[in-house]
Scaffold this motif. Sequence first.
Motif, PDB file in Angstrom:
ATOM      1  N   THR A 206      29.481 -48.245-104.635  1.00 54.77           N
ATOM      2  CA  THR A 206      30.744 -47.555-104.916  1.00 54.77           C
ATOM      3  C   THR A 206      30.594 -46.044-105.028  1.00 54.77           C
ATOM      4  O   THR A 206      31.582 -45.320-105.023  1.00 54.77           O
ATOM      5  CB  THR A 206      31.377 -48.102-106.215  1.00 54.77           C
ATOM      6  OG1 THR A 206      30.429 -47.980-107.287  1.00 54.77           O
ATOM      7  CG2 THR A 206      31.767 -49.560-106.054  1.00 54.77           C
ATOM      8  N   HIS A 207      29.352 -45.554-105.108  1.00 58.27           N
ATOM      9  CA  HIS A 207      29.088 -44.117-105.170  1.00 58.27           C
ATOM     10  C   HIS A 207      28.706 -43.541-103.808  1.00 58.27           C
ATOM     11  O   HIS A 207      28.340 -42.374-103.700  1.00 58.27           O
ATOM     12  CB  HIS A 207      27.978 -43.815-106.180  1.00 58.27           C
ATOM     13  CG  HIS A 207      28.283 -44.324-107.557  1.00 58.27           C
ATOM     14  ND1 HIS A 207      29.259 -43.788-108.365  1.00 58.27           N
ATOM     15  CD2 HIS A 207      27.755 -45.354-108.254  1.00 58.27           C
ATOM     16  CE1 HIS A 207      29.314 -44.448-109.502  1.00 58.27           C
ATOM     17  NE2 HIS A 207      28.419 -45.416-109.463  1.00 58.27           N
ATOM     18  N   GLY A 208      28.732 -44.403-102.776  1.00 58.49           N
ATOM     19  CA  GLY A 208      28.403 -43.955-101.436  1.00 58.49           C
ATOM     20  C   GLY A 208      26.923 -43.964-101.098  1.00 58.49           C
ATOM     21  O   GLY A 208      26.521 -43.461-100.054  1.00 58.49           O
ATOM     22  N   GLN A 209      26.103 -44.573-101.971  1.00 59.85           N
ATOM     23  CA  GLN A 209      24.657 -44.633-101.742  1.00 59.85           C
ATOM     24  C   GLN A 209      24.280 -45.942-101.045  1.00 59.85           C
ATOM     25  O   GLN A 209      24.823 -47.002-101.360  1.00 59.85           O
ATOM     26  CB  GLN A 209      23.902 -44.551-103.078  1.00 59.85           C
ATOM     27  CG  GLN A 209      24.195 -43.284-103.864  1.00 59.85           C
ATOM     28  CD  GLN A 209      23.765 -42.045-103.119  1.00 59.85           C
ATOM     29  OE1 GLN A 209      22.660 -41.959-102.614  1.00 59.85           O
ATOM     30  NE2 GLN A 209      24.659 -41.076-103.027  1.00 59.85           N
ATOM     31  N   VAL A 210      23.339 -45.869-100.129  1.00 63.67           N
ATOM     32  CA  VAL A 210      22.859 -47.068 -99.453  1.00 63.67           C
ATOM     33  C   VAL A 210      21.956 -47.846-100.414  1.00 63.67           C
ATOM     34  O   VAL A 210      20.978 -47.311-100.917  1.00 63.67           O
ATOM     35  CB  VAL A 210      22.096 -46.713 -98.155  1.00 63.67           C
ATOM     36  CG1 VAL A 210      21.485 -47.971 -97.533  1.00 63.67           C
ATOM     37  CG2 VAL A 210      23.014 -46.017 -97.169  1.00 63.67           C
ATOM     38  N   VAL A 211      22.319 -49.090-100.688  1.00 68.11           N
ATOM     39  CA  VAL A 211      21.569 -49.958-101.596  1.00 68.11           C
ATOM     40  C   VAL A 211      20.426 -50.639-100.841  1.00 68.11           C
ATOM     41  O   VAL A 211      19.310 -50.714-101.332  1.00 68.11           O
ATOM     42  CB  VAL A 211      22.493 -51.023-102.234  1.00 68.11           C
ATOM     43  CG1 VAL A 211      21.710 -51.992-103.094  1.00 68.11           C
ATOM     44  CG2 VAL A 211      23.613 -50.350-103.015  1.00 68.11           C
ATOM     45  N   TRP A 212      20.732 -51.159 -99.656  1.00 65.16           N
ATOM     46  CA  TRP A 212      19.702 -51.756 -98.807  1.00 65.16           C
ATOM     47  C   TRP A 212      20.103 -51.636 -97.349  1.00 65.16           C
ATOM     48  O   TRP A 212      21.271 -51.477 -97.028  1.00 65.16           O
ATOM     49  CB  TRP A 212      19.403 -53.209 -99.156  1.00 65.16           C
ATOM     50  CG  TRP A 212      20.569 -54.167 -99.250  1.00 65.16           C
ATOM     51  CD1 TRP A 212      21.099 -54.688-100.406  1.00 65.16           C
ATOM     52  CD2 TRP A 212      21.343 -54.739 -98.173  1.00 65.16           C
ATOM     53  NE1 TRP A 212      22.143 -55.535-100.117  1.00 65.16           N
ATOM     54  CE2 TRP A 212      22.309 -55.581 -98.755  1.00 65.16           C
ATOM     55  CE3 TRP A 212      21.327 -54.625 -96.797  1.00 65.16           C
ATOM     56  CZ2 TRP A 212      23.243 -56.300 -97.991  1.00 65.16           C
ATOM     57  CZ3 TRP A 212      22.254 -55.330 -96.039  1.00 65.16           C
ATOM     58  CH2 TRP A 212      23.182 -56.155 -96.643  1.00 65.16           C
TER      59      TRP A 212
END
Length: 94
Positions: free
Chosen positions: A41-47
């Motif tokens: 939800t913060h625009g960061q790639v998780v995987w």
Amino acid sequence: MEIRPFFTMIEKMIQVTDGVVVMEDHNGFPFNDSNLYLVDTHGQVVWKAEKPEARALYSKIKLNEDRTLSTFTTHGYLCEVDLKSGKIISKSRL
């Protein structure tokens, strides 16, 4: 939240609890990366999804009721991908 593709255009997005699963168009996508990934939800790639072989890219995805992703690749693989980790649970060659 606006999600911008890394290399090609976004072909499909699926909203899930942890964010958005994104699949970019495989045409023109570099083979050394995965065109399937989860953005929080913060625009960061998780995987970025594990690939069944180095030159395979994802071409179709579907969210299953058991919260896994069914996927097809450009090299003829059918894979089940874990939604929490992006790791391949199972794969078979068509």
